[in-house]
Design a protein around this motif. Sequence first.
Motif, PDB file in Angstrom:
ATOM      1  N   PHE A  36       0.506   1.147  -2.050  1.00  0.00           N
ATOM      2  CA  PHE A  36       1.465   0.307  -2.760  1.00  0.00           C
ATOM      3  C   PHE A  36       2.694   0.045  -1.894  1.00  0.00           C
ATOM      4  O   PHE A  36       3.168  -1.091  -1.796  1.00  0.00           O
ATOM      5  CB  PHE A  36       1.876   0.960  -4.083  1.00  0.00           C
ATOM      6  N   SER A  37       3.192   1.081  -1.236  1.00  0.00           N
ATOM      7  CA  SER A  37       4.370   0.929  -0.381  1.00  0.00           C
ATOM      8  C   SER A  37       4.104  -0.053   0.754  1.00  0.00           C
ATOM      9  O   SER A  37       4.989  -0.846   1.109  1.00  0.00           O
ATOM     10  CB  SER A  37       4.801   2.286   0.173  1.00  0.00           C
ATOM     11  N   ASP A  38       2.904  -0.041   1.310  1.00  0.00           N
ATOM     12  CA  ASP A  38       2.544  -1.011   2.354  1.00  0.00           C
ATOM     13  C   ASP A  38       2.578  -2.435   1.808  1.00  0.00           C
ATOM     14  O   ASP A  38       3.060  -3.357   2.479  1.00  0.00           O
ATOM     15  CB  ASP A  38       1.162  -0.701   2.934  1.00  0.00           C
ATOM     16  N   LEU A  39       2.067  -2.628   0.587  1.00  0.00           N
ATOM     17  CA  LEU A  39       2.099  -3.958  -0.033  1.00  0.00           C
ATOM     18  C   LEU A  39       3.535  -4.408  -0.309  1.00  0.00           C
ATOM     19  O   LEU A  39       3.869  -5.573  -0.128  1.00  0.00           O
ATOM     20  CB  LEU A  39       1.299  -3.945  -1.336  1.00  0.00           C
ATOM     21  N   VAL A  40       4.384  -3.476  -0.725  1.00  0.00           N
ATOM     22  CA  VAL A  40       5.792  -3.803  -0.973  1.00  0.00           C
ATOM     23  C   VAL A  40       6.459  -4.257   0.321  1.00  0.00           C
ATOM     24  O   VAL A  40       7.179  -5.257   0.346  1.00  0.00           O
ATOM     25  CB  VAL A  40       6.536  -2.599  -1.582  1.00  0.00           C
ATOM     26  N   ARG A  41       6.208  -3.537   1.407  1.00  0.00           N
ATOM     27  CA  ARG A  41       6.794  -3.921   2.704  1.00  0.00           C
ATOM     28  C   ARG A  41       6.305  -5.304   3.138  1.00  0.00           C
ATOM     29  O   ARG A  41       7.087  -6.116   3.638  1.00  0.00           O
ATOM     30  CB  ARG A  41       6.459  -2.873   3.747  1.00  0.00           C
TER      31      ARG A  41
END
Length: 77
Positions: A36-41
Motif C-alpha cells: 500500500f505504501s508503494d502505491l501511495v508513493r
Amino acid sequence: MGRLLKKLLMDHPAYDIRRDKDGFVLIGKPDHIDEFSDLVREAADHAGEDFVVFTTSDGGQGYSQMFVMPLDAVDAR
C-alpha cells in the motif's frame, strides 16, 4: 480519468476504498502495508493533472491512508 486514477479506484488486496463527498479514502490493510505504501508513493509522484492526494503516515516510513480527490470533481463545482 487517467490510468493511474482508474487503477487506484479498483478493488485491490492492499487496501479498502471508502467513497467520500469529494473523493475516495483508501485505507491500507495491515498485512499489506508495504505494498500500500508503494502505491501511495506512486500516486503522490504522479498527482497533479487528474487528481491530488493527501496521505496519512503509519507513524514509520509507510502510510496507513490516502485521500484521493479527482480534479474533474473539483472542476464540476
